[in-house]
Design an enzyme around this catalytic site. Structure first.
Site, PDB file in Angstrom:
ATOM      1  N   GLU A 167      54.179  64.159   8.758  1.00 55.13           N
ATOM      2  CA  GLU A 167      54.094  63.883   7.330  1.00 55.13           C
ATOM      3  C   GLU A 167      54.418  65.151   6.537  1.00 55.13           C
ATOM      4  O   GLU A 167      53.555  65.982   6.292  1.00 55.13           O
ATOM      5  CB  GLU A 167      52.701  63.352   6.985  1.00 55.13           C
ATOM      6  CG  GLU A 167      52.315  62.113   7.776  1.00 55.13           C
ATOM      7  CD  GLU A 167      50.815  61.889   7.823  1.00 55.13           C
ATOM      8  OE1 GLU A 167      50.159  61.948   6.753  1.00 55.13           O
ATOM      9  OE2 GLU A 167      50.281  61.669   8.937  1.00 55.13           O
ATOM     10  N   HIS A 226      45.685  58.977   0.894  1.00 51.26           N
ATOM     11  CA  HIS A 226      47.037  58.402   0.764  1.00 51.26           C
ATOM     12  C   HIS A 226      47.212  57.512  -0.464  1.00 51.26           C
ATOM     13  O   HIS A 226      47.791  56.425  -0.387  1.00 51.26           O
ATOM     14  CB  HIS A 226      47.392  57.617   2.019  1.00 51.26           C
ATOM     15  CG  HIS A 226      47.619  58.459   3.240  1.00 51.26           C
ATOM     16  ND1 HIS A 226      48.046  59.762   3.186  1.00 51.26           N
ATOM     17  CD2 HIS A 226      47.471  58.152   4.571  1.00 51.26           C
ATOM     18  CE1 HIS A 226      48.163  60.234   4.421  1.00 51.26           C
ATOM     19  NE2 HIS A 226      47.817  59.284   5.273  1.00 51.26           N
ATOM     20  N   HIS A 241      55.280  57.830   6.356  1.00 48.98           N
ATOM     21  CA  HIS A 241      54.208  57.750   7.353  1.00 48.98           C
ATOM     22  C   HIS A 241      54.654  56.953   8.581  1.00 48.98           C
ATOM     23  O   HIS A 241      53.867  56.172   9.134  1.00 48.98           O
ATOM     24  CB  HIS A 241      52.962  57.131   6.713  1.00 48.98           C
ATOM     25  CG  HIS A 241      51.676  57.560   7.358  1.00 48.98           C
ATOM     26  ND1 HIS A 241      51.184  56.974   8.488  1.00 48.98           N
ATOM     27  CD2 HIS A 241      50.792  58.524   7.015  1.00 48.98           C
ATOM     28  CE1 HIS A 241      50.032  57.531   8.817  1.00 48.98           C
ATOM     29  NE2 HIS A 241      49.777  58.494   7.941  1.00 48.98           N
TER      30      HIS A 241
END
Length: 346
Positions: free
Chosen positions: A309, A101, A175
């Site tokens: 996501e 991420h 997220h």
């Protein structure tokens, strides 16, 4: 319809979007993240349906990425490196040997500039961040804009735009952890999910894609006709076990149908419909959550929230037949994901 901005401190701002049906959404400029979505249940009761910290400062060191815009690359990059244009780039290793991420100083750690707006049909906020060349190890100076819009149809639209002055890699997502029970009353195990996907991506024991795309037929990964999330939690197959008895997998979307994902919670009657132009979605069932976090309504626990996501796949850096994340210099990156909130007919 209403939009307002409140200062948390000298640099952090909270923007609230509210429509005429009393749906409200709070967005924090730190990480361009959603911290609250309040929507009615079948009886009209307004409750929050996302996970958020009771203390805003907990977002500073948030390993769970609650509500955040994540990137530059959402997901895991194996061994924290990639090749582009004949050069090898080394990234932060922030999950074992791998890059997750956007790394230690990803977009979820940035303070974004904000500009609110209101029209006859919607209220919104535009968040903008300029990420410098080699920030986190990524090439290219890149300008990123994330726009949140709420309308009177109960729809939250997230538009992503970016442009880089060098060839680079990019795939952005939100997220947020959803729990349609409202105010975190129960786990997400009984959420019913329909996901238009015939294939999911196989993972190894470190949650890195193997390169294999597996048909969902006769597995706990078949959500084409709707099933409860508990299928992969309470009766896990091997792939679920790798993800700590749940889901943390990339599903390739069958885009011949509208409504990429539909989520229903039978007790509250809440429904969330997700549409996206992204090629896939990571379904994650909060398998790493524990009881140490003080959330707005209660302490956290495993399976208290589920993420969807929407993104391309970092596995494309190793395998040619995956949705790629390459962004050429001066080519615009433009993506949209929308979430429509409704209730079942009484």
């Amino acid at each position: 319809m209403h939009v307002e901005t409140n200062a948390i401190d000298d640099t952090w701002k909270l923007i609230t979007l509210k429509n005429d049906q009393n749906i409200s959404i709070d967005i924090l400029n730190y990480g361009a993240r959603i911290t609250n979505i309040t929507v009615p249940d079948k009886d009209g009761k307004l409750e929050n349906i996302v996970l958020s910290y009771a203390d805003y400062k907990k977002y500073k060191n948030d390993p769970n990425y609650f509500g955040a815009t994540v990137g530059r690359v959402a997901g895991r990059i194996a061994n924290s490196k990639f090749e582009l244009g004949g050069k090898t780039y080394i990234l932060d290793a922030n999950e074992s040997n791998h890059h997750l991420h956007g790394g230690v100083n990803g977009l979820h750690q940035m303070i974004w500039k904000t500009q609110t707006f209101k029209t006859d049909s919607e209220v919104g906020v535009e968040l903008q961040h300029n990420d410098s060349n080699m920030s986190g190890g990524y090439p290219g100076n890149i300008k990123i804009t994330v726009t949140y819009k709420l309308n009177n149809d109960g729809e939250l639209i997230i538009d992503y735009y970016a442009i880089s002055d060098e060839d680079t890699i990019l795939t952005l997502t939100n997220h947020s952890y959803f729990n349609l029970n409202g105010n975190l009353k129960r786990s997400i195990n009984n959420h019913l999910v329909r996901l238009n996907s015939s294939y999911f991506v196989e993972l190894d024991e470190e949650l890195i894609p193997t390169g294999n795309k597996i048909k969902v037929d006769n597995t706990t990964f078949d959500f084409r006709d709707e099933q409860a999330l508990k299928a992969g939690i309470e009766t896990p197959q091997k792939q679920n076990q790798y993800a700590k008895n749940g889901y943390d997998h990339y599903f390739l979307l069958d885009h011949q149908k509208r409504n990429s994902v539909i989520v229903k919670e039978p007790n509250s009657g809440r429904i969330m419909t997700i549409e996206t132009d992204q090629p896939g979605v990571v379904l994650y069932t909060g398998n790493n959550l524990d009881d140490t976090l003080e959330l707005t309504e209660r302490k956290s626990e495993k399976y208290l929230g589920v993420t969807f996501e929407t993104q391309s796949s970092p596995a494309s850096l190793e395998f040619d037949d995956f949705p790629n994340i390459l962004l050429n210099a001066n080519d615009p990156y433009q993506k949209r994901t929308s979430y429509k909130f409704s209730i079942t007919d009484k």
